[in-house]
Design a protein around this motif. Structure first.
Motif, PDB file in Angstrom:
ATOM      1  N   VAL A  85       0.854  -1.210   0.000  1.00 40.42           N
ATOM      2  CA  VAL A  85       0.000   0.000   0.000  1.00 40.42           C
ATOM      3  C   VAL A  85       0.884   1.253   0.000  1.00 40.42           C
ATOM      4  N   ASN A  86       1.926   1.254   0.824  1.00 38.65           N
ATOM      5  CA  ASN A  86       2.801   2.433   0.894  1.00 38.65           C
ATOM      6  C   ASN A  86       3.518   2.672  -0.436  1.00 38.65           C
ATOM      7  N   ARG A 142     -18.000   6.657   2.743  1.00 34.34           N
ATOM      8  CA  ARG A 142     -19.177   6.270   3.534  1.00 34.34           C
ATOM      9  C   ARG A 142     -19.107   4.809   3.961  1.00 34.34           C
ATOM     10  N   GLU A 143     -18.556   3.973   3.089  1.00 31.31           N
ATOM     11  CA  GLU A 143     -18.500   2.536   3.403  1.00 31.31           C
ATOM     12  C   GLU A 143     -17.394   2.203   4.399  1.00 31.31           C
ATOM     13  N   GLY A 144     -16.570   3.197   4.747  1.00 27.67           N
ATOM     14  CA  GLY A 144     -15.567   3.004   5.787  1.00 27.67           C
ATOM     15  C   GLY A 144     -14.231   2.471   5.299  1.00 27.67           C
ATOM     16  N   ALA A 145     -13.972   2.540   3.996  1.00 30.71           N
ATOM     17  CA  ALA A 145     -12.656   2.118   3.495  1.00 30.71           C
ATOM     18  C   ALA A 145     -11.624   3.187   3.882  1.00 30.71           C
ATOM     19  N   ARG A 146     -10.349   2.785   3.958  1.00 32.60           N
ATOM     20  CA  ARG A 146      -9.288   3.748   4.305  1.00 32.60           C
ATOM     21  C   ARG A 146      -8.828   4.470   3.035  1.00 32.60           C
ATOM     22  N   PHE A 155      -8.186   3.321  -2.287  1.00 32.11           N
ATOM     23  CA  PHE A 155      -8.806   2.943  -1.020  1.00 32.11           C
ATOM     24  C   PHE A 155      -8.201   1.616  -0.557  1.00 32.11           C
ATOM     25  N   ALA A 156      -7.838   1.537   0.719  1.00 32.45           N
ATOM     26  CA  ALA A 156      -7.306   0.276   1.259  1.00 32.45           C
ATOM     27  C   ALA A 156      -8.285  -0.273   2.292  1.00 32.45           C
ATOM     28  N   ASP A 157      -7.971  -1.486   2.782  1.00 39.72           N
ATOM     29  CA  ASP A 157      -8.744  -2.163   3.847  1.00 39.72           C
ATOM     30  C   ASP A 157     -10.214  -2.329   3.449  1.00 39.72           C
ATOM     31  N   VAL A 158     -10.455  -2.593   2.188  1.00 40.37           N
ATOM     32  CA  VAL A 158     -11.843  -2.744   1.744  1.00 40.37           C
ATOM     33  C   VAL A 158     -12.334  -4.162   2.022  1.00 40.37           C
TER      34      VAL A 158
END
Ligand code: ADP
Length: 500
Positions: free
Chosen positions: A316-317, A360-364, A387-390
């Motif tokens: 991700v980084n 809204r769905e709370g992804a990072r 978007f991460a952590d989906v």
């Protein structure tokens, strides 16, 4: 509307004569209703020009021309002559490469660099590849017993309707036109109303190449009116479509009324799987190109990335760093621009709305998540978004966004990664990054997708068939299958001895 041509000066200073009319029977005509469709430069929201918009009467006229051509000299032309005409057309595209690339960059918002080096070059390769096939379409002989011989011919299907999307206006059209002509068909091409200009410019080259009148007809018009009329037309034998999945479904319904052959290349949400032994730097680079190229407006874009938990944060980084390093947003004609504007306001709004959905769905939100503001404050620019952590149930993981917009999630097990890769309605492309050859092949076997890239992404080739599983469509383009799709089998039985 009466003007059939206009002289334009593009933002890069290139001057050229742009056709505006309907191209029927190798002639430029006005639309029956006198209506026009304006085409907009997405980089500044200003009108470039207005093209003639066909209606159903014009469609009828184009189909009559294509039918006459199919029944005329085109049908009986020596197959190697068909090939020579396609080689000639390829040569003309090469000569006019700068204009064609300029038109697509101006009309679509893609970078001039990509339009010139990928789209135009791709169109030339396709024409040359299928020119070579023209005189190599062979049937076969079946020899069942002493009393019988049979042979199988591959004949052209007839009049084909080609419905073209706006993301690769020139090359998507040529992907259909080249094999259709090589196989001996005639065509009605409907360009996308958002990007009509390169198809019209191409039509002049078709005529200049010496392709007989009526073999290629190019119409502009809306999908709702002209696209539907083509799909439903009683004298069109086949539809070849590239575009969104909902439109593909609509076309299939309309084509059902006459049981037309249909090939559909529709949407995708293509996964990329990165295993812990992968070359991380290469995975990041290919993944970035796989989703961010062409403003993310690629049906097989690798828009869902699953990364093994052991290397997830590093990936991700590094992906974020790659976006910051490469995804320079700006004027499509600047040589250092990687990402131009989205093609239309509708697409711009669509991408922005998915950015809000993701939040809204709370992804990072790793980067992007908003419009990109340039100095002029004009144009359909968005910031490249990660978007991460989906999780798999999120709309941003299931829906095709069609923008520079990627979602990334961690996985722990190979079987879990495969299951998640397969957990959308689509199946167009998939990418697998690992150095373990057995794993690469094992995973490739289990992913439901028309194309798998091992240690790459979206590096398609004119010689290799491309198309979908599931709701990504059916039928194949490119390669040998791409020309077979434009042929129909005729079986001839020969009685050698048998008496009744
Ligand atoms: P998008 O939704 O991204 O604009 P579409 O799949 O609707 O993409 O468009 C691709 C092509 O299909 C365009 O040429 C468009 O005009 C055409 N089209 C749209 N709707 C229809 C339809 N109902 N029948 C036939 N063609 C259509």
């Amino acid at each position: 509307m009466s003007d059939l041509h206009v002289y334009l000066i593009a933002p890069n200073g290139l001057k050229f004569k742009q056709p505006l009319g309907l191209f029927i029977d190798n002639e430029w005509r006005s639309s029956s209703r006198g209506m026009g469709i304006p085409t907009i430069n997405p980089a500044n929201e200003e009108e470039i020009c207005t093209v003639h918009a066909a209606d159903t009467k014009d469609v009828d006229m184009a189909v009559e021309a294509a039918r006459r051509a199919f029944n005329g000299e085109w049908r009986t032309l020596d197959t190697s002559v068909r090939g020579e005409l396609l080689y000639k057309l390829a040569g003309l595209i090469e000569q006019h490469a700068d204009v064609l690339a300029t038109i697509d960059a101006w009309d679509n918002g893609k970078t001039y660099h990509a339009a010139r080096n990928e789209d135009v070059v791709g169109a030339i390769s396709l024409l040359r590849y299928y020119a070579g096939w023209s005189d190599k379409i062979h049937g076969k002989v079946i020899d069942p017993n002493a009393d019988k011989l049979a042979y199988v011919m591959r004949e052209p299907i007839g009049v084909c309707g080609a419905i073209i999307p706006w993301n690769f206006p020139l090359v998507n059209m040529v992907t259909k036109v080249a094999p259709a002509l090589a196989a001996g068909n005639t065509l009605i091409v409907k360009a996308a109303e958002q990007t009509p200009l390169s198809a019209l410019y191409f039509a002049n080259l078709v005529k200049e190449a010496g392709i007989p009148a009526g073999v290629v007809n190019v119409l502009n018009g809306t999908g709702r009116e002209v696209g539907s009329a083509i799909a439903a037309h009683a004298d069109i034998d086949m539809i070849t479509f590239t575009g969104s999945t909902p439109t593909g479904k609509q076309i299939m319904k309309n084509a059902a009324s006459t049981l037309k052959r249909v090939t559909l290349e529709t949407g995708g949400k293509s996964p990329m799987l990165v295993f812990p032994d992968a070359d991380l730097e290469q995975a990041v680079r290919w993944g970035h190109r796989g989703i961010m190229s062409n403003q993310g407006q690629v049906c097989s874009a690798t828009s869902r990335i699953f990364v093994h938990a052991d290397i997830y944060e590093d990936f991700v980084n590094q992906f974020k760093a790659e976006v910051e390093r490469i995804s320079k947003v700006g004027d499509p004609f600047h040589s250092d621009t990687f990402q131009g504007p989205q093609v239309t306001r509708d697409q711009f709004d669509r991408v922005l709305s998915y950015m809000e959905t993701g939040k809204r769905e709370g992804a990072r939100l790793v980067c992007g998540g908003k419009a990109f503001k340039n100095v002029r404050g004009k144009g359909f620019y968005v910031a490249p978004t990660v978007f991460a952590d989906v999780t798999d149930s999120m709309a941003i993981v299931q829906d095709e966004v069609f923008g520079p917009f990627v979602v990334i999630a961690p996985f722990h097990e190979e079987s879990e990664a495969i299951k998640r890769a397969n957990s959308t309605v689509f199946g167009l492309g998939a990418s697998v990054f690992t150095k373990d050859i057995s794993r690469a092949l094992r995973v490739s076997k289990r992913i439901q997708s028309g194309t798998i890239w091992i240690n790459s992404s979206n590096d398609d080739d004119v010689r290799v068939p491309f198309g979908g599983y599931k709701q990504s469509g059916f039928g194949r383009e490119m390669g040998e299958e791409g020309i077979e799709a434009f042929t129909i089998t005729k079986s001839v039985h020969i009685n050698l001895n048998a008496r009744l």
